[in-house]
Design an enzyme around this catalytic site. Structure first.
Site, PDB file in Angstrom:
ATOM      1  N   GLU A   1      19.962 135.886  59.583  1.00  0.00           N
ATOM      2  CA  GLU A   1      19.548 134.493  59.559  1.00  0.00           C
ATOM      3  C   GLU A   1      19.346 134.013  58.124  1.00  0.00           C
ATOM      4  OE1 GLU A   1      15.812 132.027  61.378  1.00  0.00           O
ATOM      5  OE2 GLU A   1      16.391 133.912  62.323  1.00  0.00           O
TER       6      GLU A   1
ATOM      7  N   HIS B   1      36.138 127.148  45.383  1.00  0.00           N
ATOM      8  CA  HIS B   1      35.584 127.873  46.525  1.00  0.00           C
ATOM      9  C   HIS B   1      36.735 128.478  47.326  1.00  0.00           C
ATOM     10  CE1 HIS B   1      31.372 125.823  46.773  1.00  0.00           C
ATOM     11  NE2 HIS B   1      31.566 126.510  45.669  1.00  0.00           N
TER      12      HIS B   1
ATOM     13  N   GLU C   1      37.632 128.438  50.310  1.00  0.00           N
ATOM     14  CA  GLU C   1      38.313 127.557  51.265  1.00  0.00           C
ATOM     15  C   GLU C   1      39.375 126.717  50.564  1.00  0.00           C
ATOM     16  OE1 GLU C   1      35.060 127.844  50.810  1.00  0.00           O
ATOM     17  OE2 GLU C   1      33.951 127.822  52.710  1.00  0.00           O
TER      18      GLU C   1
ATOM     19  N   CYS D   1      33.362 121.395  50.656  1.00  0.00           N
ATOM     20  CA  CYS D   1      34.554 122.025  51.240  1.00  0.00           C
ATOM     21  C   CYS D   1      34.854 121.457  52.617  1.00  0.00           C
ATOM     22  CB  CYS D   1      34.386 123.544  51.333  1.00  0.00           C
ATOM     23  SG  CYS D   1      34.587 124.375  49.751  1.00  0.00           S
TER      24      CYS D   1
HETATM   25 ZN   LIG Z   1      32.537 125.258  49.328  1.00  0.00          ZN
END
Ligand SMILES: [Zn+2]
Length: 171
Positions: free
Chosen positions: A14, A50, A52, A81
């Site tokens: 978590e 990043h 992605e 993103c």
């Molecule tokens: Zn990102």
């Protein structure tokens, strides 16, 4: 990637202290399945962008071909993103993207909620990783060195926790 690295980066805890980058395992299928799917992984620190965004720059630069892209990511996309991915999906109509996430990144932040909603509205399938998905990543992307993988004790429980969060975000 090594077994240790996989288990550290992908653990669906978590609170993910020390895990401040995104590890992204990808699979690209071309329409018709005439060629072998393209598989690999990337992470933030190997790229200026990043993971992605780097994927669409390095692995799948602009193309009008039809692709089915599947990602297994250690963490869901950040707000920036998510918006970029939503735009890519709106521009590249023949591209289908499914993202399986181990953890949700900053899911209490309003910009994240908006970003993930926009992403799903743009056609992205967004799911949390089940224990069997972790096993799948282990089998495909990890150099197992003879080791077998058993999902950690709270894997299913954490998955259920995140599914509830994601359901709340997307409703
Ligand atoms: Zn990102």
């Amino acid at each position: 990637m090594s077994p240790f690295y996989f288990k550290f980066q992908f653990r669906n805890v978590e609170y993910s202290s020390g895990r401040n980058k995104t590890l992204l395992c990808f699979r690209v299928d071309t329409a018709g399945g005439s060629t072998e799917p393209l598989k690999g992984y990337m992470e933030d620190e190997h790229a200026t962008a990043h993971a992605e965004e780097a994927f669409f720059q390095q692995v799948l630069p602009n193309s009008s071909k039809e692709y089915d892209v599947t990602w297994y990511v250690s963490s869901s996309p950040c707000a920036a993103c998510a918006v970029k991915l939503a735009n890519i999906l709106q521009q590249r109509k023949k591209l289908r993207l499914s993202i399986f996430c181990s953890r949700l990144f900053e899911w209490e932040e309003p910009e994240i909620v908006e970003g993930l909603k926009a992403l799903v509205q743009a056609g992205c399938k967004l799911r949390m990783m089940k224990p069997i998905d972790f096993l799948h990543v282990w089998e495909i992307y990890v150099e197992q060195e003879g080791e077998t993988f058993t999902p950690w004790e709270d894997c299913q429980e954490n998955y259920e926790y995140y599914v509830e969060r994601l359901t709340d975000i997307l409703k």
